[in-house]
Design an enzyme around this catalytic site. Structure first.
Site, PDB file in Angstrom:
ATOM      1  N   ARG A 297     -53.362  24.418   4.251  1.00  0.00           N
ATOM      2  CA  ARG A 297     -52.829  24.884   5.613  1.00  0.00           C
ATOM      3  C   ARG A 297     -52.628  26.272   5.238  1.00  0.00           C
ATOM      4  O   ARG A 297     -52.958  27.044   6.286  1.00  0.00           O
ATOM      5  CB  ARG A 297     -51.604  24.251   5.679  1.00  0.00           C
ATOM      6  CG  ARG A 297     -50.885  24.606   7.014  1.00  0.00           C
ATOM      7  CD  ARG A 297     -49.604  23.593   7.295  1.00  0.00           C
ATOM      8  NE  ARG A 297     -48.487  24.404   8.063  1.00  0.00           N
ATOM      9  CZ  ARG A 297     -48.603  24.441   9.585  1.00  0.00           C
ATOM     10  NH1 ARG A 297     -49.328  23.817  10.019  1.00  0.00           N
ATOM     11  NH2 ARG A 297     -47.649  25.101  10.010  1.00  0.00           N
TER      12      ARG A 297
ATOM     13  N   ARG B 163     -50.316  19.827   8.617  1.00  0.00           N
ATOM     14  CA  ARG B 163     -49.467  19.408   7.281  1.00  0.00           C
ATOM     15  C   ARG B 163     -49.742  17.968   7.024  1.00  0.00           C
ATOM     16  O   ARG B 163     -50.483  17.446   7.758  1.00  0.00           O
ATOM     17  CB  ARG B 163     -47.815  19.181   8.004  1.00  0.00           C
ATOM     18  CG  ARG B 163     -47.319  20.634   8.600  1.00  0.00           C
ATOM     19  CD  ARG B 163     -46.014  20.627   8.954  1.00  0.00           C
ATOM     20  NE  ARG B 163     -45.184  21.680   9.309  1.00  0.00           N
ATOM     21  CZ  ARG B 163     -45.320  22.147  10.524  1.00  0.00           C
ATOM     22  NH1 ARG B 163     -45.904  21.370  11.493  1.00  0.00           N
ATOM     23  NH2 ARG B 163     -44.863  23.391  10.947  1.00  0.00           N
TER      24      ARG B 163
ATOM     25  N   LYS C 120     -43.084  18.708  13.126  1.00  0.00           N
ATOM     26  CA  LYS C 120     -41.839  19.473  12.766  1.00  0.00           C
ATOM     27  C   LYS C 120     -41.376  19.987  13.875  1.00  0.00           C
ATOM     28  O   LYS C 120     -41.827  20.730  14.542  1.00  0.00           O
ATOM     29  CB  LYS C 120     -42.291  20.411  11.521  1.00  0.00           C
ATOM     30  CG  LYS C 120     -40.988  20.977  11.071  1.00  0.00           C
ATOM     31  CD  LYS C 120     -41.406  21.895   9.775  1.00  0.00           C
ATOM     32  CE  LYS C 120     -40.025  22.411   8.851  1.00  0.00           C
ATOM     33  NZ  LYS C 120     -40.539  23.435   8.101  1.00  0.00           N
TER      34      LYS C 120
ATOM     35  N   HIS D 134     -45.702  27.284  14.730  1.00  0.00           N
ATOM     36  CA  HIS D 134     -44.448  27.873  14.377  1.00  0.00           C
ATOM     37  C   HIS D 134     -43.607  28.156  15.540  1.00  0.00           C
ATOM     38  O   HIS D 134     -44.049  28.764  16.602  1.00  0.00           O
ATOM     39  CB  HIS D 134     -44.856  29.180  13.504  1.00  0.00           C
ATOM     40  CG  HIS D 134     -45.461  29.021  11.848  1.00  0.00           C
ATOM     41  ND1 HIS D 134     -46.275  30.000  11.186  1.00  0.00           N
ATOM     42  CD2 HIS D 134     -45.300  27.907  11.459  1.00  0.00           C
ATOM     43  CE1 HIS D 134     -46.627  29.315  10.355  1.00  0.00           C
ATOM     44  NE2 HIS D 134     -45.800  28.315  10.064  1.00  0.00           N
TER      45      HIS D 134
ATOM     46  N   HIS E 224     -50.466  21.228   0.438  1.00  0.00           N
ATOM     47  CA  HIS E 224     -50.323  22.377   1.278  1.00  0.00           C
ATOM     48  C   HIS E 224     -50.977  23.842   1.287  1.00  0.00           C
ATOM     49  O   HIS E 224     -50.792  24.419   2.261  1.00  0.00           O
ATOM     50  CB  HIS E 224     -48.666  22.671   1.341  1.00  0.00           C
ATOM     51  CG  HIS E 224     -47.980  23.163   2.672  1.00  0.00           C
ATOM     52  ND1 HIS E 224     -48.015  22.168   3.921  1.00  0.00           N
ATOM     53  CD2 HIS E 224     -47.321  24.187   2.989  1.00  0.00           C
ATOM     54  CE1 HIS E 224     -47.183  22.788   4.685  1.00  0.00           C
ATOM     55  NE2 HIS E 224     -46.753  24.021   4.372  1.00  0.00           N
TER      56      HIS E 224
ATOM     57  N   TYR F 256     -48.273  35.436   6.320  1.00  0.00           N
ATOM     58  CA  TYR F 256     -49.771  35.466   5.778  1.00  0.00           C
ATOM     59  C   TYR F 256     -50.271  36.926   6.009  1.00  0.00           C
ATOM     60  O   TYR F 256     -51.461  37.035   5.148  1.00  0.00           O
ATOM     61  CB  TYR F 256     -50.589  34.770   6.661  1.00  0.00           C
ATOM     62  CG  TYR F 256     -50.066  33.100   6.706  1.00  0.00           C
ATOM     63  CD1 TYR F 256     -50.490  32.494   5.384  1.00  0.00           C
ATOM     64  CD2 TYR F 256     -49.406  32.481   7.813  1.00  0.00           C
ATOM     65  CE1 TYR F 256     -49.882  31.040   5.284  1.00  0.00           C
ATOM     66  CE2 TYR F 256     -48.877  31.123   7.605  1.00  0.00           C
ATOM     67  CZ  TYR F 256     -49.256  30.515   6.558  1.00  0.00           C
ATOM     68  OH  TYR F 256     -48.652  29.305   6.232  1.00  0.00           O
TER      69      TYR F 256
END
Length: 367
Positions: free
Chosen positions: A317, A224, A249, A340, A314, A349
């Site tokens: 990524r 990120r 995050k 994640h 972004h 994805y």
């Protein structure tokens, strides 16, 4: 006689005026006489604060020196937000207490900022009404007249309502039950992806070694933007070929691998720039690189590469994750590399991976 072009602009909620003019010392001296005139390299224009007399001021200043074409200029409309009252001293104090409470709970600083701003906007909409007197009807009116009627999207609505809900969880005397505040579901959008060839062109368009290294590291490790600019020198463990990402995050740490190709690039960069604390620093030593500047570096590279897409940083990524999936990397490994919490987030994805899509045979081929 030369012509200057005038058009509207807006930045951080403030109306601005963009003045495009050819390089001419006389014209530049004239534009510099305007208070707070600044050059915007991205827009290739001089930026002035908006005023009701700006066009007449420009006509007067350039009379006899240049034609002023303001056919692209439109007087900005006064929005509902512009008409709201400023926060009262009492509501400012309420917001300060709310921000302190969120920080004690160790919420991410971005959440603190967004929630605090959202509640402040809610108070302004209600003319600084005492929070203990705010009821469900006020909240419904805010959603209809401010959020929906002004055409704001679902994501912005979630931020505003999330902040209001959080605030009333801390308010003892309240007519609003926080559990009754329902946030709209998240928008399910597919991630945007650049092809490997497009990424190669984008990186190849960069001549500055710092810029090239930053964007390469984002793609090579699926970072990120905030993760890259927060990297410190000691986070690179070249002997082990890994990169530590600390407190990203969700306040999580993770480790990703770095290829020898990227490590060689990092060594060249390090010798050239000698950063002091952060891996990538701005003009001042020891100060991290600007997030906005990093975004601008990427957009300029995309344009220079001739890629006609409204790409954001972004996308690198997203491209990293998609290209890993197309190469056959296990979904759980990709989940771990991206940081994640849920595999359902990573599964998105599969919807943009060529490896998944191209295995499907169209019934049209059997006709």
């Amino acid at each position: 006689m030369k012509t200057i072009f005038v058009k509207n602009g807006r930045n951080k909620g403030k109306d601005q005026v963009f003045v495009e003019l050819a390089y001419d010392e006389t014209l530049i001296k004239k534009i510099k006489l305007f208070p707070n005139a600044t050059w915007n390299s991205r827009e290739r224009a001089w930026v002035l604060p908006y005023s009701d007399t700006i066009i007449s001021d420009l006509l007067t200043a350039f009379r006899g020196f240049a034609w002023v074409d303001y056919s692209g200029f439109r007087k900005p409309e006064i929005t509902l937000k512009d008409r709201l009252q400023p926060l009262s001293l009492e509501r400012k104090r309420d917001i300060e207490r709310f921000i302190d409470s969120m920080r004690v709970q160790r919420l991410a600083e971005s959440s603190v900022t967004h929630y605090g701003s959202g509640v402040a906007l809610f108070f302004r909409f209600l003319d600084n009404k005492n929070p203990s007197e705010i009821d469900e009807a006020d909240l419904k009116r805010f959603q209809k007249e401010y959020i929906l009627d002004q055409g704001y999207g679902r994501s912005y609505q979630r931020i505003l309502l999330g902040g209001i809900k959080k605030y009333f969880e801390t308010e003892e005397k309240s007519r609003i039950q926080p559990t009754s505040i329902v946030l709209p579901p998240k928008e399910k959008k597919l991630p945007n992806v650049l092809s490997k060839e497009e990424i190669k062109k984008t990186l190849g368009a960069l001549s500055n070694i710092k810029h090239k290294t930053m964007l390469s590291l984002i793609y090579a490790c699926g970072l990120r933007r905030s993760e890259l600019i927060n990297l410190r020198i000691e986070d690179i463990e070249s002997a082990r070929g890994i990169l530590r990402i600390n407190q990203s995050k969700g306040s999580k740490d993770r480790i990703v691998s770095i290829s020898q190709k990227v490590i060689k690039m990092l060594r060249v960069y390090f010798q050239a720039f000698q950063p002091k604390e952060f891996l990538f620093e701005g003009v001042k030593p020891g100060k991290q690189y600007s997030a906005k500047s990093l975004e601008n570096v990427f957009k300029k590279a995309v344009n220079k590469a001739g890629i006609n897409k409204q790409a954001t940083l972004h996308w690198l990524r997203h491209s990293y994750a998609t290209h890993l999936m197309e190469a056959g990397t296990d979904l759980r490994i990709i989940q771990s590399l991206l940081g994640h919490q849920s595999s359902r987030t990573t599964e998105i994805y599969t919807h943009v991976s060529n490896r998944t899509i191209q295995t499907v045979k169209s019934p049209f081929d059997d006709l």
